[in-house]
Design an enzyme around this catalytic site. Structure first.
Site, PDB file in Angstrom:
ATOM      1  CD  GLU A   1      84.584 100.838  54.363  1.00  0.00           C
ATOM      2  OE1 GLU A   1      84.517  99.950  55.090  1.00  0.00           O
ATOM      3  OE2 GLU A   1      83.641 101.446  53.892  1.00  0.00           O
TER       4      GLU A   1
ATOM      5  CD  GLN B   1      85.438  94.106  60.856  1.00  0.00           C
ATOM      6  OE1 GLN B   1      85.168  93.051  60.138  1.00  0.00           O
ATOM      7  NE2 GLN B   1      84.921  95.597  60.398  1.00  0.00           N
TER       8      GLN B   1
ATOM      9  NE  ARG C   1      90.502  99.239  52.736  1.00  0.00           N
ATOM     10  CZ  ARG C   1      91.741  99.226  53.113  1.00  0.00           C
ATOM     11  NH1 ARG C   1      92.395  98.437  52.719  1.00  0.00           N
ATOM     12  NH2 ARG C   1      91.964 100.398  53.546  1.00  0.00           N
ATOM     13  CB  CYS C   2      82.567  98.528  50.486  1.00  0.00           C
ATOM     14  SG  CYS C   2      81.621  97.170  50.616  1.00  0.00           S
TER      15      CYS C   2
END
Ligand SMILES: Cc1cc2nc3c(=O)[nH]c(=O)nc-3n(C[C@H](O)[C@H](O)[C@H](O)COP(=O)(O)OP(=O)(O)OC[C@H]3O[C@@H](n4cnc5c(N)ncnc54)[C@H](O)[C@@H]3O)c2cc1C
Lengths: 295, 836
Positions: free
Chosen positions: B769, B248, B395-396
Site C-alpha cells: 500500500e 478479503q 489500498r491502505c
C-alpha cells in the site's frame, strides 16, 4: 450483457436490410455495437427487433471514387486508422481515428455508426462538418444524400427516416492546397472529448484561404459548425492573428455545458485553443505555412 | 497505541521463534540460497492459472439448481417507500421469488451490523437513504430472467429532499438522514480528537511562521476489476450454510454471518476463491451477500448474486471523503514545531467505515508522518449524508492515506512560504535514523526507519538538481510548458494488530499459519489471510523455503476456505506479511525445532550436537558437516521412524499477535509538465524508492509498487465519485469514474533501501500500500510546484485540466497558442511572414 430479449435478423444485402426495416415493427440497426450494446446492457434501449448489418459485405469499404472519399457503413474506426490513403491525404481523419475510444472499440465500432448515433461527443460528426461531408442513405424510396449540416438534430436524434439505412459517409476529395486536422481534449485514453475541433483549409494560388471548414465536438447539443469563424478565415492569408480571431469566434459559437469533467467557461476557452491548433496543423498540411515554436 | 518494546503478551517461546538462534535471514545477502527463499525473484505460482484462464472466481461457480438474484435499487437518494408490488414480476415464467424487507423480517435478517457497529438495512424497511440502495430482490432461474423480473417490480416512493454534502448535512435545517435512530436528532455521527490541544496552541502562538491550507481528499472507489458477489448454498440435510464470496476476510465474515443469521458458526463455511482485486472494497459485508444467503435458506437452493459495475461503484464501500484543514507552526529556518488538523468526514448514510482499530478515525492520527514534531493536535467530525456508506481503507491502512496526504502537502506549503527547497525542510525535520524506536506526539511507536537515505537515493535517481535548473530556465524563458517537481517522504503504518489495539467484532487482529510436512517431503501451508492478487501463494512459500531449506516448489499455500484454514482476520492494511507472514515463519521454525530431534535420531547424534545451516538448508552434526540431513529427508523419518519421545508427524501451527505495527516508508519524486494552454499535466519522470524492510520477492514487490503508483495517479488525476444536488451518483460507472490505463501511466523508476523491522521474525514490513499512500501528495506537490513561483499553494484532486487551467489563469500563467507560435511561410509566396 443482460439485455431485454430481442429478435435478431442478419440480412446479407442492402436491399434485404431495407425490406426488413420496412416490414418489421420498430427495428434497430446494429453495426459495430459499441454504442448500441452498452445501451442494451443498461436497458436504455429495449428494441424488440435488431437488424444486424455485419453480414452485408458490400458495405465494407474505404476508397476514393467519383471525387469523394467514401466510407462504407462497415468501415471500422480501425480501418481508418490503418489506411495509407487516409495517412497521405486526410489529416483530420488520421488525427481522429486513434483518438476514438480504445483499440478494442475501434476494431468493432464503425464511422457510420458513430455518425448515426449522433452523440454530440462523437468525433466523426465534426470531421464530416469540417469537410462538408454527407451521409448516403438507402430507404424504401431509394437513395438520397444528406449533408452533415442537415443530419444532426438533437443529441441522439437525426433526420434519418425510420426505414432508412445509412450505407456510406463521404467527403469531397481534397484539392492540392488543402489540409485538415483534428484536435481533441480528453481526460484519459478511451474517453470521449471534453472538447474537440476539426478544421479544414483550402488555399488558392495566391496563398489566400479559399474555403474553410470548422466542426466542433462536445460543445453543443450536436456536432456543430463554427460558421462565423469560417467566414472570417475565407479570403484571408493565414497569420497568428487571423487564427486567433477564428479561435475566438469558434469559442463564441460554441455552447458547452458544465459537467464533472469541466466547466462551460473552460470548455469554451479550449475550443479557442483547439481551433487555433487545428487551423495551424491544417495550414501546415496544406503546405501554406511552416510553423515554428518560438522557444 | 504505543506499547512496550518487550510486549508482555508475547510469550517467551514465541520470542524465541521470532528471533531464533541463527538470527534469521541476513538482509545483506539473503539470496534464497537458490531454493527460492528470501530475496529471490521466484515467478508467481498463481500466474499459470490466471494467465491461462483457469482462475476460479465466484462468478465461475455453477451449482446444480442454482438460482440467480438481481437487486431492485432505488432511483432516489432519499425517499420513503409507500408500497412494493412484486406481483408482475412473480407472474413471469422464470421468476421464483421476490423478496422485500418484510420477508427478511420473518427470518430476522432485515438488518445487518456494519464494521462500525451501526445497523444497515439489508433491504430497505422504511426509508431509502442513498441512491441505488437495495429495495427488493428478485430470484429467478437465470440472470436474464432475474433482471427482467427486477424491471417489473413496482415501487412507490415518497421522495424526500436529500443532503449530499457533509457540511450541509450538519446545518440545522438539513434533512435528517437517520430518523429511525432514537436520540439521533441531526446528522452528526461523532467527534474525535487526538494529541495535545493546549500544547499545540502554545506552539502556534509562539511560532515565527504558520501556514494553513484547506484540502479535500475526494470520495474514491476501490473499483476492483471483479465486482462483489456470492453463491450461497444452504444444505438442509446438514443444516449447513456454505457461501462462496468475494471476501478479503473469510473467517471474520464467517463469524459475522453466524451472528447475523443465527446459524451456529461451525455450520457456516465461507470460501473465498480467486478474488479479482479487493483494495478494501471486499472487507465489509454487503446486503447482496445476505440476500443471497437468505434466499438460499428460504428456497433451499443455491443462489448466486453478482453485482454489476455500476452497482459496485454506487453502493459498495467508497474510500476517503475527508475535508481537511492543515496547519503547521515552524521556525524561520524551517523547523516544524507543531501540526494541527481539522477534518470533516462524510461517512454516507450508515457509519460503515472499515475500521478495526479502537479509534473512530482509524490511524489518521499518524499525521505527524516522517517528522519529529513535538506538538500535534487533530480533531474530526463525521456526518451522515444521503450517499452510499463507506470509508473503507482503499489500498491502505485505515485513514493513513489521508494523514500522509495532509502532512506531505503541508510540508510543501511550508517550504513555499519560507522559500526553501521542500527537500531541505524534510531533512530538517526527519525523525533521525538513530531515534528508533520512536514514539510520536500522538502516541505511535515507529519500529525503524532511515528516511534521509531513501530521500537521497530518490533525488539522485531523479536528477533532482538538473530538473530544478530546467524549471528555473523555463520560468525565465516564459516557456509554454511549466515544469514541476514534487516530493513525498511518507511513512506508512501497517500490519494490524496488535490485538489489544485492533479487532473486528471483538476478535483480536492476530493471524495464523498451519504448516504440515508430508511423508514424501513436501508441505502444505495454510494461512488465515486471503490473497486478491498480492502473490501470497508464492511469497509465503518462500518464507517457508527460507526457514526450512526446502525448495519453494515443494510448498503449496492454501487460503480462503474457513473449513480448512486456521482462523485469520484477512488481507488488507498491508497486514499479511507483517502478521501471517510472521506466523508462517514462526510455524516453520517450530517445525524445524521438532525436525531437529528427528535429525538427531536419524544422524545418530545427540540433539545438542545438531546444528542448522541456513545456507545449505540442512542439519548437520557439529564439527562434521558431511553428516547432514535435509527437512525433506527428515519428513520420512517423522512418519516412518519417529523418535520415541516425539509424536509422529511434522507440523506446527502459529497464531501470531504482532507486538507492534510495522512502518514501511519511502521517498517519491515526480516531475510533471503543465501545459499553459490547456491545463493538461504530463509526467516527465516518476521515481519511487521504497523501504519495506527485508524483501521476500523483489519482483512481486515491484509489481505491487507499480500497481499502487497507478492507483495513486488515478487518485491525483482522474478519479472521483461525484453526486449532483439530488443525490444522483454522476460518477458511478467507468464512463465517468475514470480509471487510469497504461496510457496514463508513465515509466516508473523504482529503487529501494532496506531497514529491517526489529520485531518481525524475518525483518519484513508490509509494502502493498505504500505507493497508493505515498504517491498522491508527490503528484499534487509536483503540479503546485510548477506554479508556486506565481503563488499557487494548492490544486484539488483530481487535478483535471479544468482545475489546473483555472489555477493557471487565476495566477496569470495561462497562455493561448498564438502567444507561442510564429508562422514561417513558403518561398513561393503562399503567405506573408507574420509580425513577430
Ligand atoms: C467506452 C467507449 C468510448 C467511446 N469513445 C468514443 C470517442 O472517444 N469518440 C467517439 O466518436 N466515439 C466513441 N465511442 C463510440 C464508438 O465510436 C461507437 O463505435 C460508435 O459511436 C457507434 O458505432 P457502432 O458501429 O459501434 O454502432 P452501433 O453501436 O452498432 O450503433 C449505434 C447507433 O447507430 C445506429 N446505426 C449504426 N449503423 C447504422 C447505419 N448504417 N444506418 C443507420 N443507423 C445505424 C444504430 O441503430 C444505433 O442506434 C465510444 C464508445 C465506448 C463504448
Amino acid at each position: 450483457m443482460k439485455s431485454a430479449p430481442f429478435e435478431h435478423h442478419e440480412p446479407e444485402s442492402v436491399s434485404e436490410a431495407v425490406s426488413l426495416l420496412e416490414s418489421l415493427d420498430d427495428p434497430t440497426i446494429l453495426a459495430g455495437g459499441q454504442s448500441l450494446v452498452p445501451m442494451l446492457r443498461f436497458r436504455l434501449a429495449n428494441p424488440d427487433v435488431v437488424v444486424d448489418i455485419n453480414g452485408i459485405d458490400s458495405l465494407e469499404y474505404l476508397r476514393e471514387e467519383d471525387g469523394y472519399l467514401k466510407l462504407g457503413a462497415l468501415a471500422r474506426h480501425a480501418d481508418v486508422e490503418d489506411s495509407d490513403l487516409i495517412d497521405e491525404r486526410y489529416g483530420s481523419f488520421a488525427d481522429t481515428a486513434p483518438l476514438v475510444a480504445d483499440p478494442q472499440i475501434r476494431n468493432r465500432g464503425t464511422v457510420v455508426g458513430s455518425v448515426a448515433q449522433a452523440d454530440p461527443k462523437g468525433d466523426w460528426g465534426s470531421v464530416l462538418i469540417a469537410h462538408d461531408g454527407e451521409v448516403v442513405v438507402e430507404g424504401p424510396d431509394g437513395e438520397r444524400a444528406i449533408p452533415a449540416d442537415e443530419f444532426f438534430l438533437l443529441p441522439y436524434d437525426t433526420t434519418l427516416g425510420e426505414e432508412e439505412l445509412i450505407t456510406e459517409a463521404r467527403v469531397p476529395t481534397p484539392a492540392d492546397r488543402e489540409g485538415s486536422a483534428y484536435h481533441k481534449l480528453k481526460r484519459k485514453t478511451g474517453d470521449y472529448a471534453m472538447a474537440g475541433v476539426a478544421a479544414r483549409l483550402r488555399f488558392d494560388d495566391d496563398g489566400r484561404i479559399e474555403s474553410a471548414g470548422i466542426g466542433m465536438t462536445a460543445v453543443d447539443i450536436t456536432n456543430a459548425r463554427a460558421s462565423e469563424a469560417e467566414e472570417a478565415l475565407e479570403g484571408e492569408r493565414p497569420s497568428p492573428e487571423l487564427f486567433e480571431e477564428a479561435g475566438e469566434l469558434a469559442a463564441e459559437a460554441s455552447n458547452p455545458e458544465s459537467d464533472e469533467h469541466g466547466d462551460a467557461s473552460y470548455k469554451e476557452r479550449m475550443v479557442d485553443v483547439l481551433a487555433q491548433r487545428a487551423l495551424g496543423d491544417a495550414a501546415e498540411r496544406a503546405g501554406a505555412v511552416k510553423r515554428r515554436v518560438t522557444q | 497505541m504505543s506499547s512496550e518494546p518487550d510486549n508482555p503478551d508475547v510469550p517467551d517461546a514465541e520470542t524465541e521463534y521470532q528471533h531464533p538462534e541463527d538470527d534469521g535471514p541476513d538482509p545483506e545477502k539473503h539470496c534464497g540460497h537458490g531454493r527460492g527463499g528470501m530475496g529471490e525473484e521466484v515467478s508467481r505460482k498463481e500466474d499459470k492459472r490466471f494467465i491461462t484462464g483457469r482462475g476460479d472466481y465466484v462468478d465461475d461457480i455453477k451449482k446444480p439448481g442454482m438460482l440467480h438474484c438481481e437487486i431492485v435499487r432505488s432511483p432516489h437518494a432519499h425517499a420513503r417507500i409507500e408500497e412494493i408490488d412484486g406481483s408482475r414480476a412473480m407472474a413471469m415464467d422464470d421468476v421464483v421469488a421476490v423478496l422485500t424487507a418484510d420477508d427478511l423480517l420473518e427470518h430476522d435478517l432485515a438488518t445487518m451490523p456494519t464494521l462500525m457497529d451501526d445497523t444497515q438495512d439489508v433491504l430497505v424497511n422504511d426509508k431509502v437513504k442513498f441512491q441505488s440502495q437495495e429495495v427488493a430482490a428478485v430470484i429467478a432461474k437465470d440472470r436474464y430472467a432475474a433482471k427482467d423480473g427486477a424491471e417489473k417490480v413496482e415501487v412507490e416512493y415518497d421522495v424526500l429532499d436529500p443532503v449530499v454534502d457533509a457540511e450541509e448535512a450538519l446545518k440545522e435545517d438539513a434533512p435528517l438522514v437517520r430518523d429511525e435512530l432514537e436520540d439521533q436528532e441531526d446528522n452528526h455521527i461523532f467527534d474525535w480528537d487526538t494529541g495535545n490541544e493546549e500544547e499545540t496552541q502554545r506552539a502556534f502562538d509562539a511560532a515565527d511562521v504558520t501556514v494553513e491550507e484547506d484540502m479535500e481528499y475526494q470520495r474514491l472507489h476501490p473499483a476492483p476489476i471483479e465486482t462483489c458477489g456470492a453463491v450461497a448454498d444452504w444444505d438442509p440435510g446438514k443444516d449447513k450454510m456454505t457461501v462462496h464470496m468475494t471476501s478479503q476476510a473469510p473467517h471474520a465474515h464467517r463469524t459475522l454471518f453466524s451472528q447475523v443469521s443465527g446459524i451456529p458458526e461451525h455450520k457456516v463455511r465461507i470460501v473465498s476463491p480467486d478474488v479479482g482485486g479487493g483494495f478494501g472494497n471486499k472487507v465489509p459485508i454487503y446486503p447482496g451477500y445476505v440476500v443471497a444467503a437468505a434466499a438460499s435458506y428460504v428456497l433451499e437452493q443455491p443462489v448466486k448474486w453478482v453485482e454489476e459495475r455500476s452497482e459496485n461503484i454506487q453502493t459498495t464501500g467508497f474510500a476517503r471523503d475527508y475535508e481537511m484543514t492543515g496547519e503547521i507552526a515552524a521556525t524561520e529556518d524551517g523547523e516544524i514545531e507543531a501540526v494541527r488538523v481539522d477534518v470533516l468526514a462524510n461517512h454516507g448514510a450508515y457509519n460503515a467505515a472499515a475500521q478495526p482499530s479502537k479509534f473512530p478515525a482509524g490511524f489518521f492520527n499518524i499525521f505527524t508522518g516522517s517528522y519529529d514534531i513535538d506538538a500535534a493536535y487533530g480533531s474530526l467530525t463525521a456526518a451522515f449524508t444521503n450517499t452510499a456508506p463507506g470509508g473503507v481503507a482503499y489500498r491502505c491502512s485505515f485513514r493513513v492515506t489521508e494523514a500522509v496526504y495532509l502532512i506531505e502537502r503541508m510540508v510543501k506549503v511550508l517550504a513555499d512560504e519560507l522559500d526553501m527547497d521542500p527537500t531541505e525542510v524534510r531533512r530538517k525535520n526527519f525523525i533521525p535514523s538513530d531515534a528508533f524506536p520512536y514514539e510520536s506526539a500522538t502516541g505511535w511507536n515507529y519500529d525503524s526507519g532511515d528516511y534521509e537515505k531513501a530521500l537521497d537515493k530518490a533525488l539522485e535517481m531523479a536528477d533532482y538538481e538538473e530538473y530544478r535548473e530546467e524549471q528555473r530556465r523555463r520560468i525565465e524563458n516564459d516557456a509554454d510548458k511549466l515544469l514541476g517537481i514534487g516530493v513525498s517522504s511518507f511513512t506508512e503504518v501497517v500490519g494490524a494488530g496488535p490485538g489489544k489495539q485492533c479487532d473486528i467484532a471483538g476478535i483480536e487482529m492476530f493471524d495464523s499459519a498451519d504448516l504440515r510436512v508430508n511423508p514424501t517431503g513436501n508441505a502444505v501451508l495454510r494461512v488465515g489471510v486471503q490473497t486478491q492478487g498480492q502473490g501470497h501463494e508464492t511469497t509465503f512459500a518462500q518464507i517457508v523455503a527460507e526457514e526450512l531449506g526446502m525448495d519453494v516448489d515443494d510448498i503449496v499455500v492454501e487460503h480462503g476456505d474457513t473449513d480448512t484454514e486456521p482462523y485469520g482476520l484477512g488481507t488488507y492494511g498491508s497486514r499479511s506479511t507483517p502478521v501471517a507472514g510472521a506466523a508462517a515463519a514462526v510455524a516453520a521454525r517450530k517445525v524445524r525445532d521438532k525436525a531437529k530431534s528427528i535429525a538427531a535420531n536419524e544422524l545418530e547424534a545427540a540433539e545438542e550436537d545438531i546444528e542448522w545451516d541456513r545456507e545449505s538448508g540442512e542439519f548437520h552434526v557439529a564439527g562434521a558437516p558431511d553428516r547432514s540431513i535435509t527437512i525433506t529427508e527428515i519428513a520420512a523419518g517423522a512418519f516412518m521412524n519417529h523418535p520415541d519421545q516425539e509424536e509422529p508427524g511434522l507440523e506446527a501451527t502459529n497464531y501470531y499477535d504482532p507486538p507492534e505495527m510495522t512502518y514501511p516508508f519511502g521517498s517519491y519524486v515526480v516531475v510533471v509538465e503543465v501545459d499553459r494552454e490547456t491545463g493538461e499535466v504530463e509526467f516527465e519522470k516518476f521515481v519511487a524508492v521504497d523501504d519495506c524492510g527485508n524483501r521476500i520477492n523483489p519482483m512481486i514487490i515491484e509489481g505491487q509498487i507499480h500497481g499502487g503508483l497507478a492507483q495513486g495517479i488515478g487518485t491525483a488525476m482522474l478519479e472521483e465519485v461525484t453526486y449532483d444536488d439530488n443525490g444522483n451518483v454522476t460518477g458511478g460507472d467507468f464512463m465517468n469514474y475514470l480509471l487510469p490505463t497504461a496510457n496514463e501511466i508513465p515509466n516508473f523508476e523504482t529503487g529501494h533501501t532496506v531497514t529491517p523491522s526489529p520485531h518481525h521474525p524475518i525483518g519484513a514490513k508490509g509494502v502493498g500500500e505504500s505507493p497508493t499512500v505515498g504517491s498522491p501528495p508527490a503528484i499534487v506537490n509536483a503540479v503546485t510546484d510548477a506554479m508556486s513561483h506565481a503563488g499557487v499553494s494548492h490544486v484539488e484532486m483530481p487535478m483535471t485540466p479544468d482545475r489546473v487551467w483555472k489555477t493557471l489563469s487565476e495566477h496569470g500563467l495561462d497562455i493561448g497558442p498564438a502567444d507561442n507560435v510564429a508562422f514561417e511561410f513558403d518561398d513561393d509566396g503562399a503567405g506573408e511572414p507574420a509580425d513577430d
